[in-house]
Design a protein around this motif. Structure first.
Motif, PDB file in Angstrom:
ATOM      1  N   CYS A 151     -22.778   8.077   5.031  1.00  0.00           N
ATOM      2  CA  CYS A 151     -21.893   8.206   3.879  1.00  0.00           C
ATOM      3  C   CYS A 151     -22.738   8.045   2.613  1.00  0.00           C
ATOM      4  O   CYS A 151     -23.951   7.841   2.686  1.00  0.00           O
ATOM      5  N   GLN A 152     -22.117   8.101   1.460  1.00  0.00           N
ATOM      6  CA  GLN A 152     -22.903   8.060   0.222  1.00  0.00           C
ATOM      7  C   GLN A 152     -23.587   6.719   0.023  1.00  0.00           C
ATOM      8  O   GLN A 152     -24.758   6.644  -0.368  1.00  0.00           O
ATOM      9  N   CYS A 153     -22.871   5.619   0.309  1.00  0.00           N
ATOM     10  CA  CYS A 153     -23.421   4.293   0.009  1.00  0.00           C
ATOM     11  C   CYS A 153     -24.273   3.746   1.152  1.00  0.00           C
ATOM     12  O   CYS A 153     -24.962   2.748   0.978  1.00  0.00           O
ATOM     13  N   GLY A 154     -24.214   4.372   2.318  1.00  0.00           N
ATOM     14  CA  GLY A 154     -25.054   3.971   3.433  1.00  0.00           C
ATOM     15  C   GLY A 154     -24.444   2.942   4.368  1.00  0.00           C
ATOM     16  O   GLY A 154     -25.085   2.554   5.349  1.00  0.00           O
ATOM     17  N   ALA A 155     -23.223   2.512   4.097  1.00  0.00           N
ATOM     18  CA  ALA A 155     -22.587   1.536   4.987  1.00  0.00           C
ATOM     19  C   ALA A 155     -22.347   2.134   6.375  1.00  0.00           C
ATOM     20  O   ALA A 155     -22.352   1.427   7.372  1.00  0.00           O
ATOM     21  N   CYS A 207     -15.490   6.073   4.636  1.00  0.00           N
ATOM     22  CA  CYS A 207     -15.999   4.788   4.162  1.00  0.00           C
ATOM     23  C   CYS A 207     -15.080   4.266   3.062  1.00  0.00           C
ATOM     24  O   CYS A 207     -14.837   4.965   2.079  1.00  0.00           O
ATOM     25  N   CYS A 247     -17.282   4.039  -0.554  1.00  0.00           N
ATOM     26  CA  CYS A 247     -17.675   5.217  -1.340  1.00  0.00           C
ATOM     27  C   CYS A 247     -16.745   6.402  -1.122  1.00  0.00           C
ATOM     28  O   CYS A 247     -16.829   7.392  -1.844  1.00  0.00           O
TER      29      CYS A 247
HETATM   30 ZN    ZN Z   1     -19.996   4.498   1.985  1.00  0.00          ZN
END
Ligand code: ZN
Length: 117
Positions: free
Chosen positions: A10-14, A72, A75
């Motif tokens: 995902c964008q934030c990496g979680a 997510c 993000c």
């Molecule tokens: Zn994310």
């Protein structure tokens, strides 16, 4: 092209993952969700998708409730969805836009008329 290994997130990496997929067989869809998301999808057996960072996701279902869309909560990016294929069992629909180093919109895609189903 045959199956290859890709990484994505995902964008934030979680939420991060590896997936084995054949990107000669991507799908776009005009259903009420994919149309809004601009989804480019690749369908793989569920065990071809492995999480390397499994942050919590929010699950969303609509229409016939058959597909569990996961995004997510931080993000907002939908990385994948889970469902069942009638012939091959558990599947994952992976968002090709989330794959590292892949230009999803440049790939040949099959347009699926999800809006009519
Ligand atoms: Zn994310």
């Amino acid at each position: 092209m045959a199956n290859q290994d890709y990484t994505g997130s995902c964008q934030c990496g979680a939420v991060a993952f590896t997936v084995q997929a054949d990107l000669d067989r991507t799908v776009t869809c005009n259903c009420s969700r994919c149309r809004r998301l601009g989804s480019v999808l690749t369908f793989v057996p569920r065990d071809a998708l492995r999480f390397t960072a499994d942050g919590p996701t929010t699950e969303y279902r609509f229409n016939r409730q058959a597909i569990a869309h996961h995004f997510c909560p931080t993000c907002g990016i939908q990385t994948h969805a889970f469902g069942e294929m009638p012939d091959s069992g558990p599947m994952a629909a992976v968002n090709v836009n989330c794959l590292d180093g892949v230009d999803a919109r440049a790939l040949p895609s099959q347009a699926v008329d999800g809006a009519s189903h």
